[in-house]
Design an enzyme around this catalytic site. Structure first.
Site, PDB file in Angstrom:
ATOM      1  N   ASN A   7     -27.000 -26.968 -14.536  1.00  0.00           N
ATOM      2  CA  ASN A   7     -25.922 -27.738 -15.168  1.00  0.00           C
ATOM      3  C   ASN A   7     -26.284 -27.863 -16.648  1.00  0.00           C
ATOM      4  O   ASN A   7     -27.140 -28.643 -17.027  1.00  0.00           O
ATOM      5  CB  ASN A   7     -25.835 -29.113 -14.501  1.00  0.00           C
ATOM      6  CG  ASN A   7     -24.709 -29.955 -15.086  1.00  0.00           C
ATOM      7  OD1 ASN A   7     -24.097 -29.583 -16.083  1.00  0.00           O
ATOM      8  ND2 ASN A   7     -24.455 -31.085 -14.455  1.00  0.00           N
ATOM      9  N   LYS A  14     -29.776 -29.641 -16.705  1.00  0.00           N
ATOM     10  CA  LYS A  14     -30.325 -30.182 -15.458  1.00  0.00           C
ATOM     11  C   LYS A  14     -30.438 -29.027 -14.475  1.00  0.00           C
ATOM     12  O   LYS A  14     -29.588 -28.127 -14.477  1.00  0.00           O
ATOM     13  CB  LYS A  14     -29.372 -31.225 -14.866  1.00  0.00           C
ATOM     14  CG  LYS A  14     -29.391 -32.538 -15.599  1.00  0.00           C
ATOM     15  CD  LYS A  14     -28.566 -33.559 -14.812  1.00  0.00           C
ATOM     16  CE  LYS A  14     -27.712 -34.349 -15.751  1.00  0.00           C
ATOM     17  NZ  LYS A  14     -26.544 -34.953 -15.195  1.00  0.00           N
ATOM     18  N   ARG A  90     -22.862 -24.919 -12.858  1.00  0.00           N
ATOM     19  CA  ARG A  90     -21.760 -25.868 -12.984  1.00  0.00           C
ATOM     20  C   ARG A  90     -20.964 -25.480 -14.234  1.00  0.00           C
ATOM     21  O   ARG A  90     -21.512 -25.353 -15.316  1.00  0.00           O
ATOM     22  CB  ARG A  90     -22.300 -27.287 -13.132  1.00  0.00           C
ATOM     23  CG  ARG A  90     -21.187 -28.285 -13.230  1.00  0.00           C
ATOM     24  CD  ARG A  90     -21.458 -29.313 -14.283  1.00  0.00           C
ATOM     25  NE  ARG A  90     -20.321 -30.189 -14.432  1.00  0.00           N
ATOM     26  CZ  ARG A  90     -20.222 -31.059 -15.413  1.00  0.00           C
ATOM     27  NH1 ARG A  90     -21.179 -31.174 -16.297  1.00  0.00           N
ATOM     28  NH2 ARG A  90     -19.160 -31.805 -15.512  1.00  0.00           N
ATOM     29  N   HIS A 179     -14.407 -33.587 -12.151  1.00  0.00           N
ATOM     30  CA  HIS A 179     -15.226 -34.101 -11.039  1.00  0.00           C
ATOM     31  C   HIS A 179     -14.826 -33.441  -9.715  1.00  0.00           C
ATOM     32  O   HIS A 179     -15.079 -33.995  -8.644  1.00  0.00           O
ATOM     33  CB  HIS A 179     -15.056 -35.624 -10.849  1.00  0.00           C
ATOM     34  CG  HIS A 179     -15.629 -36.468 -11.936  1.00  0.00           C
ATOM     35  ND1 HIS A 179     -14.983 -37.585 -12.404  1.00  0.00           N
ATOM     36  CD2 HIS A 179     -16.788 -36.378 -12.631  1.00  0.00           C
ATOM     37  CE1 HIS A 179     -15.717 -38.150 -13.359  1.00  0.00           C
ATOM     38  NE2 HIS A 179     -16.818 -37.435 -13.517  1.00  0.00           N
ATOM     39  N   GLY A 209     -18.424 -43.479 -11.872  1.00  0.00           N
ATOM     40  CA  GLY A 209     -19.718 -43.389 -12.553  1.00  0.00           C
ATOM     41  C   GLY A 209     -19.511 -43.794 -13.987  1.00  0.00           C
ATOM     42  O   GLY A 209     -18.624 -44.594 -14.278  1.00  0.00           O
ATOM     43  N   ARG A 240     -15.125 -44.559 -22.212  1.00  0.00           N
ATOM     44  CA  ARG A 240     -13.807 -43.960 -22.464  1.00  0.00           C
ATOM     45  C   ARG A 240     -12.700 -44.949 -22.086  1.00  0.00           C
ATOM     46  O   ARG A 240     -12.814 -45.665 -21.089  1.00  0.00           O
ATOM     47  CB  ARG A 240     -13.617 -42.685 -21.639  1.00  0.00           C
ATOM     48  CG  ARG A 240     -14.496 -41.553 -22.068  1.00  0.00           C
ATOM     49  CD  ARG A 240     -14.108 -40.272 -21.318  1.00  0.00           C
ATOM     50  NE  ARG A 240     -15.223 -39.346 -21.305  1.00  0.00           N
ATOM     51  CZ  ARG A 240     -15.694 -38.768 -20.202  1.00  0.00           C
ATOM     52  NH1 ARG A 240     -15.137 -39.001 -19.033  1.00  0.00           N
ATOM     53  NH2 ARG A 240     -16.706 -37.940 -20.284  1.00  0.00           N
ATOM     54  N   GLU A 383     -23.265 -33.252  -6.172  1.00  0.00           N
ATOM     55  CA  GLU A 383     -22.613 -32.103  -6.793  1.00  0.00           C
ATOM     56  C   GLU A 383     -23.498 -30.859  -6.736  1.00  0.00           C
ATOM     57  O   GLU A 383     -23.000 -29.751  -6.541  1.00  0.00           O
ATOM     58  CB  GLU A 383     -22.249 -32.447  -8.249  1.00  0.00           C
ATOM     59  CG  GLU A 383     -21.063 -33.395  -8.300  1.00  0.00           C
ATOM     60  CD  GLU A 383     -20.829 -34.028  -9.658  1.00  0.00           C
ATOM     61  OE1 GLU A 383     -21.552 -34.986  -9.998  1.00  0.00           O
ATOM     62  OE2 GLU A 383     -19.933 -33.584 -10.373  1.00  0.00           O
TER      63      GLU A 383
HETATM   64  P1  ADP Z   1     -22.529 -40.087 -14.770  1.00  0.00           P
HETATM   65  O1  ADP Z   1     -21.040 -40.137 -14.981  1.00  0.00           O
HETATM   66  O2  ADP Z   1     -23.291 -40.191 -16.052  1.00  0.00           O
HETATM   67  O3  ADP Z   1     -23.000 -39.005 -13.827  1.00  0.00           O
HETATM   68  P2  ADP Z   1     -23.393 -41.941 -12.705  1.00  0.00           P
HETATM   69  O4  ADP Z   1     -22.540 -41.508 -11.578  1.00  0.00           O
HETATM   70  O5  ADP Z   1     -24.846 -41.676 -12.646  1.00  0.00           O
HETATM   71  O6  ADP Z   1     -22.805 -41.464 -14.097  1.00  0.00           O
HETATM   72  O7  ADP Z   1     -23.165 -43.509 -12.897  1.00  0.00           O
HETATM   73  C1  ADP Z   1     -23.861 -44.215 -13.870  1.00  0.00           C
HETATM   74  C2  ADP Z   1     -23.293 -45.619 -13.945  1.00  0.00           C
HETATM   75  O8  ADP Z   1     -23.340 -46.223 -12.653  1.00  0.00           O
HETATM   76  C3  ADP Z   1     -24.121 -46.540 -14.830  1.00  0.00           C
HETATM   77  O9  ADP Z   1     -23.702 -46.473 -16.163  1.00  0.00           O
HETATM   78  C4  ADP Z   1     -23.838 -47.895 -14.226  1.00  0.00           C
HETATM   79  O10 ADP Z   1     -22.707 -48.443 -14.869  1.00  0.00           O
HETATM   80  C5  ADP Z   1     -23.503 -47.621 -12.786  1.00  0.00           C
HETATM   81  N1  ADP Z   1     -24.574 -48.096 -11.888  1.00  0.00           N
HETATM   82  C6  ADP Z   1     -25.675 -47.446 -11.491  1.00  0.00           C
HETATM   83  N2  ADP Z   1     -26.417 -48.230 -10.663  1.00  0.00           N
HETATM   84  C7  ADP Z   1     -25.775 -49.411 -10.549  1.00  0.00           C
HETATM   85  C8  ADP Z   1     -26.013 -50.639  -9.870  1.00  0.00           C
HETATM   86  N3  ADP Z   1     -27.101 -50.810  -9.119  1.00  0.00           N
HETATM   87  N4  ADP Z   1     -25.114 -51.627  -9.992  1.00  0.00           N
HETATM   88  C9  ADP Z   1     -24.024 -51.463 -10.750  1.00  0.00           C
HETATM   89  N5  ADP Z   1     -23.734 -50.341 -11.422  1.00  0.00           N
HETATM   90  C10 ADP Z   1     -24.582 -49.330 -11.344  1.00  0.00           C
END
Ligand code: ADP
Length: 396
Positions: A7, A14, A90, A179, A209, A240, A383
């Site tokens: 990726n 990654k 990816r 996604h 996320g 965003r 993914e």
């Molecule tokens: P990306 O879009 O970067 O792949 P992820 O799917 O890894 O993002 O999600 C990251 C986000 O998930 C973090 O910015 C946070 O807001 C949220 N997150 C992760 N762990 C927790 C948690 N334990 N409680 C609440 N929110 C969380």
């Protein structure tokens, strides 16, 4: 077979090496600050993470170092590159050209290049990774797996914008969605967990996320999704804005005396829950602030959940029903309060959350009560595994 999943971003990369037979991750890692200085974090399965600072002026040095580590006597997990049987990349934007994953060929790369206008930062970065892998792993079969491909089944009524049709005809301006690899993985897994045929299910996948999108999956096919031509549309995200009245752009531009580029930077990087709360783009910080009495943080969480619920509701209408609402990605997998809050809008559908079942993090579970008419689930996304499966399907 062993599949190397790549990726590639503009300054990061990654990777995971996956044994597709057992679906075990043999090693994974991350190259950061490519083109700046360079750092590799490499983790062989069952061993400690290794951090290596090494110059990575380009992606070539980064991928060369990854291959070196994968075959290293101490940190490696394979004895030679011959043990890598295929590479899955990816890819971001396949426009209308890719409705499924595709074998990497010269022609395929040329076609991806025609889609670069839709993702001018991301697509070229992924192609750099493809080209470097072709150079360093000559003759290995490679597959491109697109974020947009799963959504190519959307009907015209879902993907057309209410703007002059000529912009669609001339430039391909329409909803594409992103996604897709995650939405597909989670929808398939949901059907397995429920013990049902995916063709018989109406599923709404909430990928929450840092970037966030929702997809309506009817009979295994994406029929609508919240991101659009770019990943800026739809839900409120980490930084965003998601949907705003397009008139807001001109209004702020005039008031602040700034141009379209700056406006888009604000909408992409300074908005979302970061902009709303003034605390952070990370929900853990916002949760903590709300609990400590920060009213704006509490309000941000309400606004966020409300927007998700509105999308879910609109997809219930789009599919004329729903069997399962599924939460995935960082927030969706980890934050029981946000799941509960979103589900609380669907009492009218007969959805009831089971607080005990919902008291989980990062695990698969049905979080609704047994007699709930609509099921709610938490399904961690993967993914990389989906890319591995798609790669195997095409190279076998
Ligand atoms: P990306 O879009 O970067 O792949 P992820 O799917 O890894 O993002 O999600 C990251 C986000 O998930 C973090 O910015 C946070 O807001 C949220 N997150 C992760 N762990 C927790 C948690 N334990 N409680 C609440 N929110 C969380």
């Amino acid at each position: 077979m062993n599949v190397l999943v790549i990726n590639c971003g503009s300054s990061s990369l990654k990777y995971q090496l996956i044994d597709s037979d057992t679906e075990q991750v043999l090693a994974k890692g991350l190259c950061e600050r490519i083109g700046i200085d360079g750092a590799l974090t490499h983790q062989p399965a069952g061993k400690d993470k290794i951090k290596i600072d090494a110059p990575m002026p380009t992606h070539t040095e980064a991928i060369a170092l990854v291959l070196e580590q994968l075959t290293d006597k101490e940190n490696g997990v394979i004895s030679s590159l011959d043990e890598i049987n295929a590479v899955g990349h990816r890819m971001v934007h396949g426009g209308e050209k890719f409705a499924c994953s595709a074998l990497v060929t010269d022609e395929m790369i040329e076609t991806v290049e025609t889609c670069n206008i839709f993702a001018p930062l991301h697509n070229p970065a992924t192609l750099i990774g493809v080209n470097v892998c072709r150079e360093l792993l000559p003759g290995k079969p490679m597959v491109g797996v697109f974020d947009t491909a799963f959504h190519q089944t959307m009907p015209e009524k879902a993907y057309l914008y209410g703007i002059p049709y000529e912009y669609y005809e001339k430039y391909g301006v329409r909803r594409y969605g992103f996604h897709g690899t995650s939405h597909k993985f989670v929808a398939l897994r949901t059907a397995e967990i429920l013990g049902k045929n995916i063709e018989d299910l109406k599923i709404i996948v909430c990928h929450l996320g840092n970037g966030a999108s929702i997809t309506a999956v009817d009979g295994g096919k994406s029929v609508d999704t919240s991101m659009g031509l770019t990943p800026l549309e739809g839900l409120i995200m980490g930084t965003r804005s998601g949907d705003v009245d397009p008139g807001v752009l001109e209004f702020i531009a005039k008031q602040e005396n700034i141009g379209i580029k700056e406006i888009l930077t604000i909408l992409n990087k300074k908005s979302g829950v970061l902009g709303l709360s003034g605390v952070s783009s990370d929900f853990r910080d916002i949760d903590a602030a709300a609990e400590a009495g920060n009213e704006r943080a509490a309000e941000t969480l309400e606004v966020y959940a409300y927007h998700v619920a509105k999308y879910v509701g609109s997809y219930v209408a789009a599919m004329n029903g729903v069997d399962a609402i599924v939460f995935t990605a960082g927030l969706g997998e980890n934050d029981k309060k946000i799941r509960e809050e979103i589900c609380s809008y669907f009492g009218y559908l007969g959805l009831t959350i089971d607080p005990v079942a919902n008291d989980i993090r990062g695990k698969e579970a049905i979080i609704s009560t047994q007699d709930s008419k609509v099921k709610a689930l938490c399904v961690p996304t993967n993914e990389e595994l989906m890319i591995c499966r798609e790669t195997v399907a095409l190279v076998k």
